[in-house]
Design a protein around this motif. Structure first.
Motif, PDB file in Angstrom:
ATOM      1  N   VAL A 265       0.857  -1.187   0.000  1.00 41.59           N
ATOM      2  CA  VAL A 265       0.000   0.000   0.000  1.00 41.59           C
ATOM      3  C   VAL A 265       0.893   1.237   0.000  1.00 41.59           C
ATOM      4  N   THR A 266       0.726   2.076  -1.011  1.00 41.52           N
ATOM      5  CA  THR A 266       1.486   3.319  -1.113  1.00 41.52           C
ATOM      6  C   THR A 266       0.563   4.469  -0.733  1.00 41.52           C
ATOM      7  N   ILE A 267       1.006   5.271   0.237  1.00 50.07           N
ATOM      8  CA  ILE A 267       0.200   6.398   0.699  1.00 50.07           C
ATOM      9  C   ILE A 267       1.046   7.658   0.607  1.00 50.07           C
ATOM     10  N   GLU A 268       0.537   8.642  -0.118  1.00 50.24           N
ATOM     11  CA  GLU A 268       1.187   9.946  -0.223  1.00 50.24           C
ATOM     12  C   GLU A 268       0.274  10.982   0.416  1.00 50.24           C
ATOM     13  N   THR A 269       0.807  11.698   1.377  1.00 49.88           N
ATOM     14  CA  THR A 269       0.017  12.728   2.056  1.00 49.88           C
ATOM     15  C   THR A 269       0.874  13.972   2.204  1.00 49.88           C
ATOM     16  N   GLY A 270       0.332  14.950   2.902  1.00 48.23           N
ATOM     17  CA  GLY A 270       1.050  16.198   3.137  1.00 48.23           C
ATOM     18  C   GLY A 270       1.608  16.255   4.547  1.00 48.23           C
ATOM     19  N   LYS A 271       1.510  17.444   5.157  1.00 51.52           N
ATOM     20  CA  LYS A 271       2.098  17.657   6.479  1.00 51.52           C
ATOM     21  C   LYS A 271       1.165  17.256   7.617  1.00 51.52           C
ATOM     22  N   THR A 272      -0.115  17.504   7.472  1.00 53.31           N
ATOM     23  CA  THR A 272      -1.056  17.283   8.569  1.00 53.31           C
ATOM     24  C   THR A 272      -1.528  15.838   8.647  1.00 53.31           C
ATOM     25  N   ILE A 273      -1.956  15.298   7.545  1.00 48.95           N
ATOM     26  CA  ILE A 273      -2.441  13.916   7.510  1.00 48.95           C
ATOM     27  C   ILE A 273      -1.247  13.006   7.268  1.00 48.95           C
TER      28      ILE A 273
ATOM     29  N   ASN B 257      -9.223  19.171   5.303  1.00 45.03           N
ATOM     30  CA  ASN B 257      -7.822  19.366   4.941  1.00 45.03           C
ATOM     31  C   ASN B 257      -7.480  18.791   3.569  1.00 45.03           C
ATOM     32  N   ALA B 258      -8.307  17.906   3.035  1.00 47.63           N
ATOM     33  CA  ALA B 258      -8.007  17.254   1.762  1.00 47.63           C
ATOM     34  C   ALA B 258      -8.520  18.087   0.598  1.00 47.63           C
ATOM     35  N   LYS B 259      -7.613  18.451  -0.279  1.00 47.65           N
ATOM     36  CA  LYS B 259      -7.981  19.202  -1.473  1.00 47.65           C
ATOM     37  C   LYS B 259      -8.291  18.256  -2.633  1.00 47.65           C
ATOM     38  N   GLU B 260      -7.445  17.248  -2.812  1.00 46.32           N
ATOM     39  CA  GLU B 260      -7.650  16.242  -3.852  1.00 46.32           C
ATOM     40  C   GLU B 260      -7.411  14.869  -3.257  1.00 46.32           C
ATOM     41  N   VAL B 261      -8.199  13.902  -3.690  1.00 50.79           N
ATOM     42  CA  VAL B 261      -8.063  12.527  -3.223  1.00 50.79           C
ATOM     43  C   VAL B 261      -8.010  11.610  -4.436  1.00 50.79           C
ATOM     44  N   GLU B 262      -7.054  10.690  -4.423  1.00 54.38           N
ATOM     45  CA  GLU B 262      -6.943   9.706  -5.499  1.00 54.38           C
ATOM     46  C   GLU B 262      -6.687   8.342  -4.864  1.00 54.38           C
TER      47      GLU B 262
ATOM     48  N   LYS C  59      -3.862  15.085  -1.473  1.00 52.10           N
ATOM     49  CA  LYS C  59      -3.201  16.381  -1.568  1.00 52.10           C
ATOM     50  C   LYS C  59      -3.902  17.301  -0.573  1.00 52.10           C
ATOM     51  N   GLU C  60      -3.131  17.782   0.369  1.00 56.55           N
ATOM     52  CA  GLU C  60      -3.709  18.621   1.422  1.00 56.55           C
ATOM     53  C   GLU C  60      -3.761  20.082   0.986  1.00 56.55           C
ATOM     54  N   ARG C  61      -4.631  20.805   1.638  1.00 54.61           N
ATOM     55  CA  ARG C  61      -4.745  22.245   1.395  1.00 54.61           C
ATOM     56  C   ARG C  61      -3.552  22.953   2.036  1.00 54.61           C
ATOM     57  N   ASP C  62      -3.045  23.951   1.340  1.00 56.65           N
ATOM     58  CA  ASP C  62      -1.950  24.767   1.883  1.00 56.65           C
ATOM     59  C   ASP C  62      -2.546  26.004   2.527  1.00 56.65           C
TER      60      ASP C  62
ATOM     61  N   PHE D 136     -10.125  25.433   7.270  1.00 56.41           N
ATOM     62  CA  PHE D 136      -9.778  24.112   7.798  1.00 56.41           C
ATOM     63  C   PHE D 136      -8.850  24.281   8.984  1.00 56.41           C
ATOM     64  N   VAL D 137      -8.679  23.192   9.738  1.00 57.62           N
ATOM     65  CA  VAL D 137      -7.837  23.223  10.939  1.00 57.62           C
ATOM     66  C   VAL D 137      -6.428  22.810  10.550  1.00 57.62           C
ATOM     67  N   GLN D 138      -5.471  23.649  10.953  1.00 58.78           N
ATOM     68  CA  GLN D 138      -4.060  23.338  10.724  1.00 58.78           C
ATOM     69  C   GLN D 138      -3.447  23.050  12.090  1.00 58.78           C
ATOM     70  N   HIS D 139      -2.999  21.808  12.291  1.00 58.27           N
ATOM     71  CA  HIS D 139      -2.481  21.422  13.604  1.00 58.27           C
ATOM     72  C   HIS D 139      -1.024  21.808  13.810  1.00 58.27           C
ATOM     73  N   SER D 140      -0.312  22.052  12.740  1.00 62.50           N
ATOM     74  CA  SER D 140       1.085  22.441  12.899  1.00 62.50           C
ATOM     75  C   SER D 140       1.155  23.938  13.180  1.00 62.50           C
ATOM     76  N   SER D 141       2.331  24.389  13.467  1.00 67.48           N
ATOM     77  CA  SER D 141       2.519  25.796  13.817  1.00 67.48           C
ATOM     78  C   SER D 141       2.170  26.682  12.631  1.00 67.48           C
ATOM     79  N   ASN D 142       1.285  27.627  12.880  1.00 70.62           N
ATOM     80  CA  ASN D 142       0.890  28.548  11.809  1.00 70.62           C
ATOM     81  C   ASN D 142       1.105  29.998  12.227  1.00 70.62           C
ATOM     82  N   ALA D 143       2.023  30.237  13.166  1.00 69.33           N
ATOM     83  CA  ALA D 143       2.278  31.585  13.666  1.00 69.33           C
ATOM     84  C   ALA D 143       2.890  32.474  12.594  1.00 69.33           C
ATOM     85  N   VAL D 144       3.521  31.911  11.594  1.00 65.97           N
ATOM     86  CA  VAL D 144       4.163  32.724  10.556  1.00 65.97           C
ATOM     87  C   VAL D 144       3.167  33.181   9.491  1.00 65.97           C
TER      88      VAL D 144
END
Length: 191
Positions: free
Chosen positions: A73-81, A115-120, A134-137, A158-166
């Motif tokens: 099983v190959t899974i490609e995700t972004g930073k959050t998922i 958080n998901a912009k595109e799903v394949e 593909k996650e939303r930026d 959407f909810v971003q769990h990583s640091s978004n202070a910048v």
């Protein structure tokens, strides 16, 4: 000469008596009978091949089995998922059959995630599964609504769990306090 005529009659008469009604039916319908027999044999062969295929191929636990999901099983995700979050959502475990995974249901489950912009999701027989999300930026933070809410370039919150202070902060009026994940902002209003 009288003997010759008598013999001639017997041979012609013999011709008439040797052609029986059963023989004429077979000779006139021989093609139909042969085709019917061949069709019957063909259907029997196809049924027996299908039963063998069904027993030894479809129901074989070693065929169409994902086996080791980390390998097949190959899974490609972004930073959050993260990929380790995907396995329980899909119900993936070692030894699961490829057809036990409902692709349409899994797709709608991920496509409904804010958080998901595109799903394949692609199933490659006999034993491969490819999932790409593909996650939303995030483009900016929102000041009202649930904590950690961000918006992307399409205006989807959407909810971003990583640091978004910048990220730049968008201050919203009190009427936007009802913003929830997956809501879409457009211009000066909430859609």
């Amino acid at each position: 000469m009288h003997l010759f005529k008598n013999k001639l009659r017997r041979t012609t008469g013999a011709k008439k008596t040797t052609s029986s009604p059963g023989r004429s039916f077979f000779s006139s319908h021989r093609g139909l009978i042969v085709r019917s027999i061949l069709i019957f044999i063909g259907i029997g062969l196809m049924c027996s091949l299908f039963m063998l295929f069904d027993k030894h191929y479809w129901k074989n636990p070693r065929v169409f089995n994902l086996g080791n999901i980390r390998k097949n099983v190959t899974i490609e995700t972004g930073k959050t998922i993260r990929p380790d979050m995907i396995y329980p959502w899909v119900g993936l475990k070692n030894g699961i059959a490829s057809f036990d995974i409902n692709i349409a249901e899994t797709y709608h489950k991920f496509a409904g995630t804010p958080n998901a912009k595109e799903v394949e999701i692609v199933r490659t027989l006999p034993d491969k599964l490819y999932i790409r999300i593909k996650e939303r930026d995030p483009l900016a933070r929102l000041s009202s609504g649930p904590r950690g809410l961000v918006v992307d370039d399409e205006g989807v919150a959407f909810v971003q769990h990583s640091s978004n202070a910048v990220l730049p902060l968008i201050r919203l009026s009190e009427e936007f306090d009802q913003i929830q994940p997956n809501d879409r902002l457009s211009g000066m209003e909430l859609n």
